[in-house]
Design a protein around this motif. Structure first.
Motif, PDB file in Angstrom:
ATOM      1  N   TYR A  86      58.947  54.195  44.354  1.00 53.94           N
ATOM      2  CA  TYR A  86      59.573  55.342  45.008  1.00 53.94           C
ATOM      3  C   TYR A  86      59.266  56.601  44.209  1.00 53.94           C
ATOM      4  CZ  TYR A  86      62.112  51.693  47.465  1.00 53.94           C
ATOM      5  OH  TYR A  86      62.425  50.598  48.211  1.00 53.94           O
ATOM      6  N   ARG A  87      59.361  57.736  44.871  1.00 56.47           N
ATOM      7  CA  ARG A  87      59.004  59.005  44.234  1.00 56.47           C
ATOM      8  C   ARG A  87      60.203  59.714  43.604  1.00 56.47           C
ATOM      9  NH1 ARG A  87      55.152  58.225  48.202  1.00 56.47           N
ATOM     10  NH2 ARG A  87      53.041  58.819  47.597  1.00 56.47           N
ATOM     11  N   ASN A  88      61.392  59.181  43.774  1.00 53.08           N
ATOM     12  CA  ASN A  88      62.595  59.799  43.210  1.00 53.08           C
ATOM     13  C   ASN A  88      62.832  59.311  41.781  1.00 53.08           C
ATOM     14  OD1 ASN A  88      63.091  61.070  45.685  1.00 53.08           O
ATOM     15  ND2 ASN A  88      64.194  59.279  46.441  1.00 53.08           N
ATOM     16  N   THR A  89      63.657  60.034  41.044  1.00 55.81           N
ATOM     17  CA  THR A  89      64.023  59.652  39.689  1.00 55.81           C
ATOM     18  C   THR A  89      64.695  58.283  39.692  1.00 55.81           C
ATOM     19  OG1 THR A  89      64.271  61.943  38.996  1.00 55.81           O
ATOM     20  CG2 THR A  89      65.441  60.292  37.692  1.00 55.81           C
ATOM     21  N   TYR A  90      64.298  57.425  38.751  1.00 58.46           N
ATOM     22  CA  TYR A  90      64.903  56.102  38.608  1.00 58.46           C
ATOM     23  C   TYR A  90      66.027  56.158  37.588  1.00 58.46           C
ATOM     24  CZ  TYR A  90      61.416  53.556  41.304  1.00 58.46           C
ATOM     25  OH  TYR A  90      60.642  53.081  42.316  1.00 58.46           O
TER      26      TYR A  90
END
Length: 150
Positions: free
Chosen positions: A112-116
């Protein structure tokens, strides 16, 4: 001849079961328990689509705690919760250990491209609330340059 064969097979099966004593209590009993994770190593950022090795450190409280791996739960699209799991021998002669850290790692694929957000279990507080060591790792596109201001 078939009757003889069936009779012999039944006799052999019955003898096999009767020779096992399930009440024999010489086996060591055990249970599972989570252990404290003290730290983890992450890169400054993830690149989308890549795989990263993530190392973490856990504590063994007694010599009866045998590291058995970890549980990795998805608690959201980009949130992961990690628990170190031990097999604990149910004995009365367990000795408390000091400075007995162990390490393990897992490969993590960035999907995914969001912060983990990674939450590593560290134990419970005085109220029984689970406590976590939390790391947030931003994601960028492969080849994307980072800008720093001076």
């Amino acid at each position: 001849m078939k009757k003889f064969f069936v009779l012999m097979l039944c006799t052999f099966t019955l003898l096999s079961f009767s020779s096992c004593d399930l009440s024999d209590d010489d086996a060591t009993n055990f249970y599972y328990e989570t252990m404290e994770i003290t730290s983890a190593n992450f890169p400054e950022y993830f690149e989308y689509g890549k795989v990263y090795p993530i190392d973490f450190t856990y504590l063994r409280p007694t010599d009866c705690h045998i590291y058995n791996g970890f549980e990795f739960n998805h608690t959201g699209e980009t949130e992961r919760t990690i628990f170190a799991v031990a097999t604990v021998l149910d004995r009365t002669d367990c000795e408390t250990l000091t400075d007995t850290e162990g390490t393990d790692s897992f490969d993590f694929e960035v999907r995914y491209r969001n912060t983990y957000t990674f939450k590593f279990y560290i134990g419970e507080d005085d109220n029984g609330e689970k406590q976590y060591l939390t790391y947030e790792v931003p994601v960028r596109e492969a080849g994307e340059e980072t800008t720093t201001s001076m």
